[in-house]
Enzyme design. Sequence first.
Site, mmCIF file in Angstrom:
data_model
loop_
_atom_site.group_PDB
_atom_site.id
_atom_site.type_symbol
_atom_site.label_atom_id
_atom_site.label_comp_id
_atom_site.label_asym_id
_atom_site.label_seq_id
_atom_site.Cartn_x
_atom_site.Cartn_y
_atom_site.Cartn_z
ATOM 1 N N LYS A 135 -3.336 8.116 3.306
ATOM 2 C CA LYS A 135 -4.531 7.866 4.114
ATOM 3 C C LYS A 135 -4.319 8.302 5.555
ATOM 4 O O LYS A 135 -5.245 8.790 6.219
ATOM 5 C CB LYS A 135 -4.899 6.382 4.064
ATOM 6 C CG LYS A 135 -5.418 5.917 2.718
ATOM 7 C CD LYS A 135 -6.717 6.596 2.314
ATOM 8 C CE LYS A 135 -7.298 5.998 1.045
ATOM 9 N NZ LYS A 135 -8.512 6.707 0.587
ATOM 10 N N TYR A 158 0.829 -1.212 0.000
ATOM 11 C CA TYR A 158 0.000 0.000 0.000
ATOM 12 C C TYR A 158 0.860 1.258 0.000
ATOM 13 O O TYR A 158 0.452 2.312 -0.471
ATOM 14 C CB TYR A 158 -0.943 -0.026 1.203
ATOM 15 C CG TYR A 158 -2.221 0.758 1.014
ATOM 16 C CD1 TYR A 158 -2.957 0.648 -0.150
ATOM 17 C CD2 TYR A 158 -2.696 1.588 2.014
ATOM 18 C CE1 TYR A 158 -4.136 1.353 -0.335
ATOM 19 C CE2 TYR A 158 -3.880 2.298 1.858
ATOM 20 C CZ TYR A 158 -4.594 2.180 0.691
ATOM 21 O OH TYR A 158 -5.761 2.884 0.522
#
Length: 255
Positions: free
Chosen positions: A161, A154
């Site tokens: 995020k 990720y």
Amino acid sequence: MLAGKKILVTGVLTEASIAFATARLAQEAGAEIVLTGFGKGIRLTRRVATRLPTEPDVLEMDVSDPDMVAAVVADLDDRWGKLDGLVHAIGFAPNSAIGGTFMETPWEDVATAMQISTYSFPALGAAFAPLLKASGGGSYVGLDFDATVAWPSYDWMGVAKAGLEAACRYTARELGAQGTRVNLIAAGPLKTMAARQIEGFSQFEDTWDDRAPLGWDITDTEPVGRAVCALLSDWMPGVTGEIIHCDGGVHAMGV
């Protein structure tokens, strides 16, 4: 639940998207919606808009272009004169920023990921604040993926995020005085277009299969869409600056 609400939904590209589920459920709950898209992707947005219960208008908006954002604000001001709900379903990272090359990603690509996935959240909040205020405050909801830990592949999207979660809290503080609620839904992994960018997505599937006490269907976006609609409604008036996990319970489990 959303009868008479005027809601702007960003990020609808395919029927598999959380944003599409949100738009469909919002319409079924009585809301009037408008969608946004931009560039080549707007053709996908316009095509999938025809599959909603009522085909909504699609406006072009690139969140990195202040003039385009201002044009959408002006359109909604003329159209509705207010905005009851805003859904931020926007995220992007160049290929070098995800997929397992975290330490080699150049700043230019990191900056793109942060601008689109993080900075756009408070930027849209500021742009649409007057319309939200005109509705009595309204609700601003963004889509998140738990950023309290490092996930395989990720990479910089995970960092973006984490920034989004902080940005949500600060945006909630800034817009709270006008009565606007600002929250995030941290969804479990779903087979959306965004997920296709993540090399090794199957590792997320395996984790959720093993650890979700409620179970988790990676093809079912409706639970997350329902959670978004709940936040868009008037039923959670005292909730802001919050990250609500809709992930089958994985976030609360240990080993």
